[in-house]
Motif scaffolding. Structure first.
Motif, PDB file in Angstrom:
ATOM      1  N   THR A 146       0.841  -1.191   0.000  1.00 47.94           N
ATOM      2  CA  THR A 146       0.000   0.000   0.000  1.00 47.94           C
ATOM      3  C   THR A 146       0.882   1.249   0.000  1.00 47.94           C
ATOM      4  O   THR A 146       1.994   1.220   0.512  1.00 47.94           O
ATOM      5  N   GLY A 202      -2.329   8.451   4.563  1.00 49.56           N
ATOM      6  CA  GLY A 202      -3.289   8.429   5.659  1.00 49.56           C
ATOM      7  C   GLY A 202      -2.703   7.877   6.948  1.00 49.56           C
ATOM      8  O   GLY A 202      -1.518   7.586   7.057  1.00 49.56           O
ATOM      9  N   VAL A 262      -5.145   1.915   7.352  1.00 48.16           N
ATOM     10  CA  VAL A 262      -6.196   1.273   6.567  1.00 48.16           C
ATOM     11  C   VAL A 262      -6.595   0.021   7.338  1.00 48.16           C
ATOM     12  O   VAL A 262      -5.734  -0.728   7.805  1.00 48.16           O
ATOM     13  N   ARG A 313      -8.417  -3.412   6.801  1.00 51.13           N
ATOM     14  CA  ARG A 313      -8.945  -4.367   5.816  1.00 51.13           C
ATOM     15  C   ARG A 313      -9.619  -5.504   6.574  1.00 51.13           C
ATOM     16  O   ARG A 313      -9.009  -6.102   7.470  1.00 51.13           O
ATOM     17  N   GLN A 358     -11.224   1.055  14.679  1.00 50.89           N
ATOM     18  CA  GLN A 358     -11.302   2.429  14.173  1.00 50.89           C
ATOM     19  C   GLN A 358     -11.156   3.429  15.324  1.00 50.89           C
ATOM     20  O   GLN A 358     -10.531   4.481  15.173  1.00 50.89           O
ATOM     21  N   ASN A 403     -10.997   7.479  14.844  1.00 57.17           N
ATOM     22  CA  ASN A 403     -11.938   7.516  13.718  1.00 57.17           C
ATOM     23  C   ASN A 403     -11.342   8.125  12.449  1.00 57.17           C
ATOM     24  O   ASN A 403     -12.054   8.694  11.630  1.00 57.17           O
ATOM     25  N   THR A 404     -10.012   7.993  12.284  1.00 57.94           N
ATOM     26  CA  THR A 404      -9.357   8.555  11.092  1.00 57.94           C
ATOM     27  C   THR A 404      -8.838   7.485  10.140  1.00 57.94           C
ATOM     28  O   THR A 404      -8.309   7.829   9.082  1.00 57.94           O
ATOM     29  N   ALA A 405      -8.958   6.226  10.505  1.00 58.65           N
ATOM     30  CA  ALA A 405      -8.497   5.149   9.622  1.00 58.65           C
ATOM     31  C   ALA A 405      -9.487   4.978   8.468  1.00 58.65           C
ATOM     32  O   ALA A 405     -10.658   5.339   8.564  1.00 58.65           O
ATOM     33  N   THR A 406      -8.995   4.418   7.370  1.00 51.37           N
ATOM     34  CA  THR A 406      -9.829   4.163   6.200  1.00 51.37           C
ATOM     35  C   THR A 406     -10.302   2.712   6.233  1.00 51.37           C
ATOM     36  O   THR A 406      -9.494   1.803   6.420  1.00 51.37           O
ATOM     37  N   GLU A 460     -11.548  -0.663   4.513  1.00 52.79           N
ATOM     38  CA  GLU A 460     -11.426  -1.355   3.235  1.00 52.79           C
ATOM     39  C   GLU A 460     -12.091  -2.725   3.398  1.00 52.79           C
ATOM     40  O   GLU A 460     -11.467  -3.687   3.848  1.00 52.79           O
TER      41      GLU A 460
END
Length: 195
Positions: free
Chosen positions: A116, A120, A123, A125, A138, A143-146, A148
């Motif tokens: 990756t 950010g 992530v 997954r 999260q 609460n800033t992770a993405t 997937e």
């Protein structure tokens, strides 16, 4: 004040309470009654309303549907892989150890196998079996992770891929506040909740 006002009235006799209500007193009592009634109605509405709670449509999950696990599990029940997508050497092992100290089961740690780009903070997954676990994780990133989500993934492990924006995990108090801000997990597209 009542006695002072009554003294100014002609029919006042010492030792008696005044019986006359002036227009101002009636108006003040009416305003107070309306305010009390409004407060009671507001409290009743707040206690009986349940908006904000996510309710799953249990009848829409077909027999062959992909069931999502929305349970907000205790960290001891959450399994994670910690991967590093940055140039910082040893980050995955440092963060993996920090998660292990918070009672998470760290299955694997190392460089990100998917290579990756590291943008950010992180992530997350995960597949249908780890929706609730990803929701809990999260909160550790404020609460800033993405997210997937992979509909085809069958395990209950969440891959935590650290990005260049990562600084540190949240404190226990920050985690609780973040979970409260997130609310309840919602089934991802293509999934449903079993009854």
């Amino acid at each position: 004040m009542l006695v002072v006002a009554a003294v100014l009235h002609e029919d006042y006799r010492p030792g008696e309470l005044p019986t006359m209500l002036t227009f101002a007193r009636v108006r003040a009592l009416a305003i107070i009654a309306v305010l009390v009634l409004g407060a009671l109605i507001a409290v009743l509405v707040a206690l009986t309303r349940d908006d904000g709670l996510v309710t799953a449509d249990h009848t829409s999950c077909p027999d062959d549907g992909v069931v999502a696990n929305l349970e907000l599990a205790d960290p001891r029940e959450i399994r994670i892989n910690v991967y590093n997508a940055t140039d910082q050497s040893g980050l995955a092992s440092q963060v993996g150890e920090a998660f292990a100290n918070r009672d998470f089961e760290v299955v694997e740690q190392g460089e990100d196998p998917r290579d990756t780009d590291g943008a950010g903070v992180a992530v997350l997954r995960y597949g249908p079996q780890a929706v609730g676990a990803a929701h809990v994780l999260q909160a550790y990133f404020l609460n800033t992770a993405t997210f997937e989500f992979d509909l085809e993934r069958e395990d209950d492990v969440v891959d935590v891929v650290l990005g260049n924006g990562y600084r540190q995990l949240a404190t226990p108090t920050e985690v609780r506040l973040s979970i409260a801000a997130l609310g309840s997990p919602v089934p991802p597209p293509g999934t449903c909740v079993a009854t």
